[in-house]
Write a protein that holds these residues in place. Structure first.
Motif, PDB file in Angstrom:
ATOM      1  N   UNK A   1      -0.911  -0.752  -4.346  1.00 38.29           N
ATOM      2  CA  UNK A   1      -0.154  -0.522  -5.578  1.00 38.29           C
ATOM      3  C   UNK A   1      -0.934  -1.018  -6.791  1.00 38.29           C
ATOM      4  N   UNK A   2      -1.535  -2.184  -6.686  1.00 35.90           N
ATOM      5  CA  UNK A   2      -2.293  -2.730  -7.829  1.00 35.90           C
ATOM      6  C   UNK A   2      -3.402  -1.771  -8.260  1.00 35.90           C
ATOM      7  N   UNK A   3      -4.034  -1.103  -7.288  1.00 36.25           N
ATOM      8  CA  UNK A   3      -5.084  -0.141  -7.621  1.00 36.25           C
ATOM      9  C   UNK A   3      -4.500   1.139  -8.230  1.00 36.25           C
ATOM     10  N   UNK A   4      -3.305   1.520  -7.787  1.00 34.77           N
ATOM     11  CA  UNK A   4      -2.647   2.701  -8.360  1.00 34.77           C
ATOM     12  C   UNK A   4      -2.317   2.457  -9.836  1.00 34.77           C
TER      13      UNK A   4
ATOM     14  N   UNK B   1      -5.548   2.727 -11.656  1.00 30.64           N
ATOM     15  CA  UNK B   1      -5.987   4.124 -11.715  1.00 30.64           C
ATOM     16  C   UNK B   1      -5.221   4.872 -12.801  1.00 30.64           C
ATOM     17  N   UNK B   2      -3.914   4.662 -12.861  1.00 31.34           N
ATOM     18  CA  UNK B   2      -3.103   5.319 -13.885  1.00 31.34           C
ATOM     19  C   UNK B   2      -3.578   4.945 -15.288  1.00 31.34           C
ATOM     20  N   UNK B   3      -3.774   3.670 -15.515  1.00 30.28           N
ATOM     21  CA  UNK B   3      -4.201   3.208 -16.843  1.00 30.28           C
ATOM     22  C   UNK B   3      -5.622   3.665 -17.166  1.00 30.28           C
ATOM     23  N   UNK B   4      -6.512   3.649 -16.181  1.00 29.54           N
ATOM     24  CA  UNK B   4      -7.881   4.108 -16.424  1.00 29.54           C
ATOM     25  C   UNK B   4      -7.933   5.597 -16.711  1.00 29.54           C
ATOM     26  N   UNK B   5      -7.129   6.369 -16.031  1.00 24.53           N
ATOM     27  CA  UNK B   5      -7.041   7.808 -16.292  1.00 24.53           C
ATOM     28  C   UNK B   5      -6.639   8.036 -17.747  1.00 24.53           C
TER      29      UNK B   5
ATOM     30  N   UNK C   1       0.853  -1.188   0.000  1.00 20.78           N
ATOM     31  CA  UNK C   1       0.000   0.000   0.000  1.00 20.78           C
ATOM     32  C   UNK C   1       0.889   1.238   0.000  1.00 20.78           C
ATOM     33  N   UNK C   2       0.547   2.196  -0.858  1.00 22.57           N
ATOM     34  CA  UNK C   2       1.273   3.457  -0.884  1.00 22.57           C
ATOM     35  C   UNK C   2       0.388   4.540  -0.267  1.00 22.57           C
TER      36      UNK C   2
END
Length: 163
Positions: A121-124, A127-131, A106-107
């Motif tokens: 991290x997996x959600x980050x 999020x980056x790719x979805x953005x 977790x970050x």
């Protein structure tokens, strides 16, 4: 989970490449034209995508104070596109090299002053790719408004990952 994240980060880079290939055929006037969208030009939208992917990548590197690479950027549209593609490739390579433990870490970060967020991290990565997916959609619309007839389809099902 890692396999899914690798595929999604690889897809993200591939989809970015598809649009950049079309946009680099446009003239300077077209890339600066204001289509009345979220950002006032293709150039500004590309810079936003580059910035977003860079900030997320820096967070994954545990950088306490991420730096916006576009803040002092004065280069050309071509250079911005190339920097964006290098950034999406860095994310793809980072995900490929990450261990399951790292992806489950977790970050914590502060996207705005006074705001504190904790995110796996997996959600980050997602999020980056979805953005980027969201703003690539805006690029497609902008290209269509500019009269570009052959805008590549960047749907996930069209992506053929390299083995």
């Amino acid at each position: 989970m890692k396999e899914i994240l690798v595929r999604f980060a690889s897809y993200n880079h591939w989809a970015n490449q598809q649009l950049v290939a079309v946009m680099l055929k446009l003239n300077a006037e077209q890339v600066m034209q204001d289509p009345g969208d979220t950002f006032p030009s293709l150039f500004k939208t590309v810079c936003h995508l580059w910035q977003g992917e860079s900030i997320w990548y820096q967070r994954l590197q545990l950088t306490e104070q991420p730096v916006d690479p576009t803040a002092s950027f004065s280069g050309s549209f071509t250079e911005a596109c190339e920097a964006w593609l290098r950034q999406s490739l860095r994310l793809q390579e980072w995900v490929k090299q990450a261990t399951e433990a790292r992806l489950n870490h977790t970050i914590a970060f502060a996207p705005r002053k006074g705001e504190q967020v904790k995110l796996p991290v997996r959600d980050a990565v997602m999020d980056s790719c979805n953005h980027s997916t969201f703003y690539r959609g805006q690029l497609v619309r902008m290209l269509q408004q500019l009269g570009v007839k052959r805008v590549p389809a960047t749907d996930y099902h069209r992506f053929k990952p390299k083995k």
